[in-house]
Design an enzyme around this catalytic site. Structure first.
Site, PDB file in Angstrom:
ATOM      1  N   TYR A 175      16.617  29.975   8.618  1.00  0.00           N
ATOM      2  CA  TYR A 175      15.383  30.676   8.977  1.00  0.00           C
ATOM      3  C   TYR A 175      15.254  30.849  10.490  1.00  0.00           C
ATOM      4  O   TYR A 175      15.563  29.935  11.263  1.00  0.00           O
ATOM      5  CB  TYR A 175      14.166  29.895   8.495  1.00  0.00           C
ATOM      6  CG  TYR A 175      13.912  30.048   7.014  1.00  0.00           C
ATOM      7  CD1 TYR A 175      13.655  31.299   6.465  1.00  0.00           C
ATOM      8  CD2 TYR A 175      13.922  28.942   6.185  1.00  0.00           C
ATOM      9  CE1 TYR A 175      13.412  31.433   5.097  1.00  0.00           C
ATOM     10  CE2 TYR A 175      13.679  29.058   4.829  1.00  0.00           C
ATOM     11  CZ  TYR A 175      13.417  30.311   4.289  1.00  0.00           C
ATOM     12  OH  TYR A 175      13.179  30.438   2.953  1.00  0.00           O
ATOM     13  N   LYS A 234       0.852  -1.201   0.000  1.00  0.00           N
ATOM     14  CA  LYS A 234       0.000   0.000   0.000  1.00  0.00           C
ATOM     15  C   LYS A 234       0.886   1.249   0.000  1.00  0.00           C
ATOM     16  O   LYS A 234       2.089   1.170   0.297  1.00  0.00           O
ATOM     17  CB  LYS A 234      -0.895  -0.023   1.231  1.00  0.00           C
ATOM     18  CG  LYS A 234      -0.149  -0.006   2.562  1.00  0.00           C
ATOM     19  CD  LYS A 234      -1.076  -0.310   3.730  1.00  0.00           C
ATOM     20  CE  LYS A 234      -0.317  -0.326   5.043  1.00  0.00           C
ATOM     21  NZ  LYS A 234      -1.132  -0.848   6.149  1.00  0.00           N
TER      22      LYS A 234
HETATM   23  C1  LIG Z   1      -0.298  -1.859   6.775  1.00  0.00           C
HETATM   24  C2  LIG Z   1      -0.865  -3.131   7.306  1.00  0.00           C
HETATM   25  C3  LIG Z   1      -0.033  -4.239   7.531  1.00  0.00           C
HETATM   26  C4  LIG Z   1       1.470  -4.182   7.434  1.00  0.00           C
HETATM   27  O1  LIG Z   1       1.974  -3.759   8.686  1.00  0.00           O
HETATM   28  P1  LIG Z   1       3.537  -3.624   8.962  1.00  0.00           P
HETATM   29  O2  LIG Z   1       3.611  -3.165  10.371  1.00  0.00           O
HETATM   30  O3  LIG Z   1       4.054  -2.607   8.006  1.00  0.00           O
HETATM   31  O4  LIG Z   1       4.107  -4.970   8.744  1.00  0.00           O
HETATM   32  C5  LIG Z   1      -0.630  -5.432   7.897  1.00  0.00           C
HETATM   33  N1  LIG Z   1      -1.966  -5.520   8.063  1.00  0.00           N
HETATM   34  C6  LIG Z   1      -2.793  -4.470   7.898  1.00  0.00           C
HETATM   35  C7  LIG Z   1      -4.252  -4.635   8.121  1.00  0.00           C
HETATM   36  C8  LIG Z   1      -2.272  -3.239   7.533  1.00  0.00           C
HETATM   37  O5  LIG Z   1      -3.087  -2.189   7.376  1.00  0.00           O
END
Ligand SMILES: *Cc1c(COP(=O)(O)O)cnc(C)c1O
Length: 359
Positions: A254, A34
């Site tokens: 800044y 994702k």
């Molecule tokens: C993003 C996500 C993962 C992956 O989690 P990590 O901590 O990056 O391994 C797994 N399950 C769900 C439901 C997620 O949203």
């Protein structure tokens, strides 16, 4: 060309996936890609894992479309399911695995006229209280979905709130809540994210969902990626684009927030917050310049940041800089900034060119 680059080591991602497999031998895994593969580039990451991964997991149908273009048959899990009823038709057309976490989603699924049945993952709220059905609701929905024309497989899915804090009591409670439902007839079960995959064998079930570990960062505050055997996938590198001698008492950047305590050599580096470097990085944060660590000074600007190179005589105009990567773990910068590697990696902005290598 502006000297700023995110170099992605695809072999490191393959190594990290193989390590995930060794943690749960004989089980399967959805590689979580994702958010543009946590900022690494979903097309390239999926390409590197096509032969290795049992499936992929994404956050939306839009993200799933991109993965499906690269592989016609791999499993693709929609972690939050469909956001509107009309998406079920597309999900079926794409052959997705879909989470179902609300009554509205379940009703829409049962009302949908689909080209082919879907693999459905009933999402259990085992204690995180963000998404999912209570155990009683799972028991109520199970017989309604089991055998429905729209359902090819009926699976169980849940997610940990605290698996990144080893020994947290909620984790054990969540495992118990999950196991308690396994008298129901599910085809497949999935519970473990990276943290649970790495440290909680009792949570491994049939399908793992490793995300952050694939990218070579750690989910834990007290266990480094290196200690876990993970290889960092992304190196964010820039150059020194100016060097200034700043006399004691003069300020840099800044707000004139940093005042040179003594005569100092200051390097200006081609990376800023509009690239994804955290503006809140405190003074003293390590930056890798000309082969060693040097402290960030002054405020991070949109396109640049400044580093005190008084103790790095080799550093000069054009010197190589690493903001994070092989020399400087992204987790270390994240910790210094009060955030997590996940956020820094996924917030590298579109203007930073990604370059890929495979060795
Ligand atoms: C993003 C996500 C993962 C992956 O989690 P990590 O901590 O990056 O391994 C797994 N399950 C769900 C439901 C997620 O949203």
């Amino acid at each position: 060309m502006r000297p700023l680059l995110a170099t992605i080591d695809l072999a490191a991602i393959q190594h990290n996936y193989a390590l995930a497999q060794r943690c749960a031998p004989g089980r399967q895994a959805f590689a979580v890609v994702k958010a543009n593969a946590y900022g690494h580039g979903v097309r390239e990451v999926v390409g590197a894992l096509l032969e290795l991964a049992d499936g992929f997991a994404v956050a939306s149908v839009e993200e799933a479309v991109v993965v499906r273009e690269l592989h016609t048959s791999t499993r693709i899990l929609l972690l939050e399911g469909c956001f509107e009823a009309a998406e079920y038709a597309l999900a079926a057309q794409l052959g997705l695995d879909v989470a179902v976490h609300t009554a509205e989603q379940a009703d829409a699924l049962l009302a949908a006229d689909l080209q082919q049945p879907l693999r459905v993952w009933l999402k259990l709220d085992s204690g995180m209280h963000r998404l999912g059905f209570s155990p009683a609701e799972v028991r109520a929905w199970h017989p309604r979905l089991r055998g429905a024309a729209q359902v090819a497989e009926l699976n169980l899915l849940s997610h940990f709130a605290c698996a990144d804090e080893r020994g947290h009591p909620l984790t054990e409670e969540q495992v118990e809540v999950f196991l308690d439902l396994l008298d129901l007839d599910f085809d497949q079960r999935s519970l473990a994210n990276s943290a649970a995959l790495l440290t909680i064998p009792a949570a491994h079930m049939d399908w793992q969902r490793p995300g952050i570990m694939l990218y070579g960062a750690t989910p834990f505050a007290d266990l480094s990626a290196e200690e876990l055997g993970l290889r960092p996938a992304m190196s964010l590198t820039a150059q020194v684009i100016a060097v200034h001698e700043v006399a004691a008492g003069q300020s840099v950047g800044y707000g004139a927030s940093w005042m040179a305590p003594r005569d100092s050599r200051i390097a200006t580096v081609s990376c800023g917050y509009a690239d994804g470097y955290p503006r809140q990085a405190p003074e003293g944060t390590s930056v890798w310049v000309a082969g060693q660590r040097a402290p960030l000074v002054g405020r991070v600007s949109m396109d640049m940041l400044t580093v005190d190179i008084s103790a790095v005589p080799e550093a000069q105009l054009g010197s190589a800089v690493e903001l994070w990567g092989a020399q400087l773990p992204v987790d270390e910068l994240a910790q210094a900034c009060g955030t997590i590697g996940y956020e820094l990696l996924s917030k590298v902005t579109a203007r930073v060119p990604r370059r890929y290598r495979q060795f």
